[in-house]
Write a protein that holds these residues in place. Structure first.
Motif, PDB file in Angstrom:
ATOM      1  N   UNK A 133     116.350   6.370  34.240  1.00 48.37           N
ATOM      2  CA  UNK A 133     117.273   6.673  35.342  1.00 48.37           C
ATOM      3  C   UNK A 133     116.949   8.022  35.951  1.00 48.37           C
ATOM      4  N   UNK A 134     116.545   8.995  35.130  1.00 47.59           N
ATOM      5  CA  UNK A 134     116.171  10.320  35.651  1.00 47.59           C
ATOM      6  C   UNK A 134     114.974  10.221  36.576  1.00 47.59           C
ATOM      7  N   UNK A 135     114.028   9.359  36.233  1.00 48.05           N
ATOM      8  CA  UNK A 135     112.847   9.180  37.086  1.00 48.05           C
ATOM      9  C   UNK A 135     113.252   8.535  38.404  1.00 48.05           C
ATOM     10  N   UNK A 136     114.149   7.535  38.340  1.00 46.11           N
ATOM     11  CA  UNK A 136     114.612   6.855  39.556  1.00 46.11           C
ATOM     12  C   UNK A 136     115.297   7.836  40.487  1.00 46.11           C
ATOM     13  N   UNK A 137     116.151   8.666  39.934  1.00 43.75           N
ATOM     14  CA  UNK A 137     116.954   9.563  40.767  1.00 43.75           C
ATOM     15  C   UNK A 137     116.146  10.729  41.330  1.00 43.75           C
ATOM     16  N   UNK A 138     115.122  11.211  40.583  1.00 45.18           N
ATOM     17  CA  UNK A 138     114.437  12.441  40.996  1.00 45.18           C
ATOM     18  C   UNK A 138     113.064  12.206  41.628  1.00 45.18           C
ATOM     19  N   UNK A 139     112.497  11.004  41.453  1.00 39.31           N
ATOM     20  CA  UNK A 139     111.168  10.740  42.004  1.00 39.31           C
ATOM     21  C   UNK A 139     111.203   9.720  43.133  1.00 39.31           C
ATOM     22  N   UNK A 140     112.376   9.424  43.625  1.00 46.94           N
ATOM     23  CA  UNK A 140     112.497   8.446  44.707  1.00 46.94           C
ATOM     24  C   UNK A 140     111.787   8.955  45.954  1.00 46.94           C
ATOM     25  N   UNK A 141     110.945   8.094  46.517  1.00 45.95           N
ATOM     26  CA  UNK A 141     110.212   8.452  47.722  1.00 45.95           C
ATOM     27  C   UNK A 141     108.919   9.188  47.470  1.00 45.95           C
ATOM     28  N   UNK A 142     108.648   9.566  46.222  1.00 44.33           N
ATOM     29  CA  UNK A 142     107.422  10.303  45.898  1.00 44.33           C
ATOM     30  C   UNK A 142     106.362   9.358  45.331  1.00 44.33           C
ATOM     31  N   UNK A 143     106.767   8.478  44.439  1.00 47.53           N
ATOM     32  CA  UNK A 143     105.830   7.562  43.791  1.00 47.53           C
ATOM     33  C   UNK A 143     105.703   6.277  44.601  1.00 47.53           C
TER      34      UNK A 143
END
Length: 393
Positions: free
Chosen positions: A256-266
């Motif tokens: 969930x941390x990856x979803x919330x903080x890396x959205x639009x980057x990966x």
């Protein structure tokens, strides 16, 4: 003088008359004693040869009335049995429909997909061609599931890819008779939104290719949906993935941390292996600058592949390929497991033909790609395999 016609009616007479009646009645005074009557033979009433039997005395009108009454009773009994059977079938139909076990053929344009947020990545689905080919060849083996929404509309609960395959076939062939409707199990209207999400999630859990990132994305979307009672993604995991093991739910919460903080980057977040994704989530928690560093590395990198993106993340985290448990992108030697079983390494590659699924095991290397390899020249295919094996030395 007009004479009135007399009508004759058949009258049922008593079945038996006493044979000695004349002997019981005394002669009037002065009358001579009559001679003895000749002996007569009697017959049981209604039998052949009985001159006074019921068969002879019962007229056609009485017979017809009796037969009509008998037929009416039989018809009433048959109708009563039919009504009872129809009532039982109707009750059973209602019961099965409430359970979603009654299939109906639903027009594609009557099915909406907006009620539930899907755990599908936007864009082309590389596996859709395989599904379409299977449906054309053997038909739809598993019907979709919808909820009645009133006024002839339905909300999709399960079967997003199957519905997409039917829509694609209809667009390609314009054959509305074959692809304009789809078999669907119809759920009654009014089932809770939590239950509908659970149905969708439980079906998707059996998908072998669903990633932890996609499951975490669904929990985030569920919490953001105003129709759901839960607003915390972490608690949403417990509701949605109740059927999963505790350890798996813990992994989903980490992503969930990856979803919330890396959205639009990966560009390929769903390709993150479990261990690399969890390592990234931990680094994002400890080092706020990590996100910006990865974003700067990937900024403007057009045409990058899955391997490129994963390599950039590993470089930023300071880990080497294979250092973490990577079962989706970076193959590593397959160690022998206890009990004699063999471990497998699987990964996926995006190709122009679609997504290539590769599985490596002891003595076996399998590549699955939506392409007919039998059309390739044998010598060319042989040379390509030889070069691949030589590079693995």
């Amino acid at each position: 003088m007009v004479r009135k016609k007399r009508r004759m009616f058949d009258i049922d007479m008593p079945e038996d008359m006493p044979a000695e009646r004349s002997a019981e009645v005394p002669n009037p005074p002065g009358a001579e004693t009559p001679a003895a009557a000749p002996e007569t033979k009697t017959f049981p009433a209604g039998k052949v040869g009985d001159p006074s039997g019921a068969a002879r005395r019962r007229g056609p009108m009485a017979t017809a009335i009796g037969e009509t009454a008998h037929s009416a009773r039989e018809r009433q009994e048959i109708e009563a049995r039919i009504r009872a059977e129809n009532d039982a079938l109707a009750h059973e139909h209602v019961r099965l429909k409430r359970l979603g076990l009654v299939l109906e053929s639903i027009p594609l344009e009557a099915i909406d997909t907006a009620k539930l947020v899907r755990d599908r990545k936007p864009g082309a689905d590389p596996e859709l061609e395989d599904l379409k080919a299977s449906i054309v060849s053997i038909g739809l083996s598993n019907p979709i599931r919808v909820e009645a929404a009133g006024q002839g509309r339905y909300e999709l609960i399960q079967g997003y890819r199957r519905l997409a395959a039917y829509k694609a076939l209809l667009a390609e062939t314009s054959d509305a008779e074959a692809w304009g409707t789809i078999p669907a199990a119809v759920m009654p209207e009014g089932e809770g939104i939590e239950t509908l999400y659970r149905r969708m999630v439980d079906e998707n859990l059996v998908r072998k290719d669903i990633s932890f990132y996609e499951m975490a994305q669904l929990a985030v979307d569920y919490a953001a949906d105003p129709a759901t009672p839960e607003t915390d993604p972490d608690r949403a995991v417990a509701l949605l993935f109740k059927s999963a093991r505790y350890q798996k739910r813990s992994y989903i919460r980490g992503f969930i941390k990856v979803v919330e903080r890396m959205k639009g980057i990966l560009a390929y977040p769903e390709e993150l292996p479990r261990a690399l994704g969890l390592a990234l989530a931990q680094r994002l928690e400890e080092d706020p600058e990590c996100r910006a560093a990865i974003a700067e590395t990937l900024k403007g990198w057009e045409g990058r592949t899955v391997a490129d993106e994963l390599a950039a993340i590993r470089q930023q985290l300071g880990v080497e390929a294979g250092a973490e448990e990577d079962t989706r992108a970076a193959p590593k030697p397959a160690p022998k497991r206890a009990g004699g079983s063999k471990a497998k390494t699987s990964f996926q590659l995006n190709r122009k033909e679609g997504r290539a699924r590769c599985t490596a095991a002891d003595g076996r290397l399998e590549i699955r790609l939506p392409r007919d390899f039998s059309t390739i020249d044998r010598r060319r295919l042989e040379e390509a395999v030889r070069q691949m094996l030589d590079r693995l030395e």
